[in-house]
Write an enzyme that holds these catalytic residues in place. Structure first.
Site, PDB file in Angstrom:
ATOM      1  N   ARG A  98       0.841  -1.192   0.000  1.00 51.37           N
ATOM      2  CA  ARG A  98       0.000   0.000   0.000  1.00 51.37           C
ATOM      3  C   ARG A  98       0.880   1.247   0.000  1.00 51.37           C
ATOM      4  NH1 ARG A  98      -2.253  -3.650   3.704  1.00 51.37           N
ATOM      5  NH2 ARG A  98      -4.345  -4.405   3.107  1.00 51.37           N
TER       6      ARG A  98
ATOM      7  N   TYR B  94      -1.201 -20.960   8.995  1.00 48.74           N
ATOM      8  CA  TYR B  94      -0.612 -21.751   7.921  1.00 48.74           C
ATOM      9  C   TYR B  94       0.026 -20.826   6.892  1.00 48.74           C
ATOM     10  CZ  TYR B  94      -0.455 -24.788   3.782  1.00 48.74           C
ATOM     11  OH  TYR B  94      -0.063 -25.487   2.672  1.00 48.74           O
TER      12      TYR B  94
END
Length: 425
Positions: free
Chosen positions: A248, A373
């Site tokens: 960003r 994960y």
């Protein structure tokens, strides 16, 4: 047997004259009018204090400002409190104190109290935008008003000028922030309810506008324009950095040298600088490392990769890349944030795993197990994705142009016409 007191009349009070010494005209049930030698007439209520059972006087004000009927109403209210073992004088003093405190608790003070908590949960850039909007559009107009006197019509009138200028998105954001402030006020007990619920409905809704972006086939045009752009080298590298890292504008412009881990070839953006307040690791591709090498002589002595041109102790403004893209002719076609969409579209069209793309864009996965994960396995898979993306940027340029992308005309002049600092390695 208790002596019966004849109630006072308005005529009796009006005709009462001062004497050498003060004296009382009783009305009964503890109420009396005290006539002073000066001619002033004061209402007094004499009663037994709860628990201590000591007599005391409580002033009800002066006649004729407080009429006979008013004085009797105040006596009745005081006796209701006494029946509950509440000292009416202490009760009145407590109410006056609360009123004074309420008047001193201005809207501006509550805004600042709320902001101290709010800024801990958002990025510094966002926090700056939040307080700037309130300081500009709210505090000068109604900041000194006690918070308990703030009303919806008052705030709506305050925001009409902003709405009249067509800045409906800004109005929407300010309304959201004001509602948050009032909810904070309710939760902390400074106001009984939120009077600003729904104030945004007093204004037109802004039209939804996505950050404009280019089509994947237009990437070479961006790169060609960037090479020829008459912009500062630091700004050129900032655009390149954001394009390669898919970050960003605020995250890219605030990049620090101490966030770069050369050994692990990763840029670790701390949680406090991320929109979703979660640390984000960006794999560094060979092309990104080339940008870092080019930046060292330009900003290596600053804490920031992209220091401000005005104050080197600060980083470049988050809008720097946007302003440059507009000057380059991409107004309405591409924003700095839109480069993330360009990368996302390209990668999805190439068949990369959407979950890996989302992780690369730092879109928080709401499933905590899946998010854990992501932090382990996805970093390896993201490195492959990022390397493909950087190579694709190279290819998008070199397919049509035999020479590498540079910092543009300013960079060439700085090096005496010799292009040594390039984009893409």
């Amino acid at each position: 047997m208790a002596r019966t007191v004849k109630p006072l009349s308005n005529t009796q009070i009006h005709q009462a004259k001062p004497q050498d010494k003060e004296y009382n005209l009783p009305d009964g049930d503890g109420l009396a009018l005290r006539i002073k030698p000066s001619g002033s007439k004061l209402w007094l209520f004499n009663y037994l204090r709860p628990y201590t059972k000591r007599r005391t006087n409580m002033g009800f004000g002066a006649y004729p400002e407080v009429s006979l009927a008013d004085a009797r109403r105040r006596r009745a209210d005081a006796r209701v409190l006494l029946a509950q073992d509440i000292d009416p004088k202490e009760h009145r003093d407590a109410q006056i104190k609360l009123q004074l405190e309420a008047n001193e608790l201005t809207f501006e003070r509550v805004i600042n109290q709320w902001f101290e908590i709010k800024k801990a949960s958002i990025t510094p850039g966002h926090a700056e935008d939040v307080i700037r909007s309130l300081n500009k559009h709210v505090i000068p107009q109604i900041g000194k008003v006690p918070v308990h006197k703030i009303t919806a019509p008052m705030v709506i009138e305050t925001l009409r000028l902003l709405a009249g200028s067509g800045k409906l998105e800004a109005v929407k954001r300010v309304c959201q922030r004001l509602n948050e402030i009032m909810v904070y006020g309710v939760n902390t007990g400074v106001v009984p309810n939120n009077p600003l619920t729904g104030i945004r409905h007093a204004f037109q809704s802004p039209k939804a506008v996505n950050n404009p972006t280019l089509k994947p086939k237009e990437l070479p045009q961006l790169l060609k324009t960037l090479q020829r752009a008459n912009i500062r080298p630091i700004t050129c590298y900032l655009i390149q950095w954001q394009l390669h890292t898919m970050t960003r504008p605020g995250e890219a412009s605030g990049a620090r040298w101490d966030e770069i881990d050369q050994e692990q070839a990763v840029w670790v953006i701390p949680a406090e600088r991320m929109k979703k307040r979660r640390e984000h690791a960006v794999p560094l591709t060979p092309q990104v490392n080339e940008i870092l090498k080019a930046l060292e002589p330009l900003s290596g002595k600053s804490p920031f990769l992209f220091p401000s041109d005005i104050d080197p102790r600060k980083h470049a403004n988050a809008s720097t890349a946007n302003v440059a893209l507009k000057r380059m002719g991409f107004h309405g076609r591409l924003t700095a944030h839109g480069m993330r969409s360009l990368a996302s579209t390209t990668l999805n069209e190439e068949g990369f795993d959407p979950d890996v793309i989302e992780a690369a864009l730092a879109h928080v996965d709401k499933n905590s197990v899946r998010a854990a994960y992501n932090r382990t396995d996805y970093l390896k898979r993201r490195r492959t994705l990022m390397e493909w993306w950087s190579t694709h940027i190279d290819c998008s340029w070199s397919v049509r142009h035999p020479t590498p992308l540079t910092t543009g005309s300013l960079g060439e002049r700085r090096n005496g016409g010799h292009v040594s600092q390039h984009f893409g390695g």
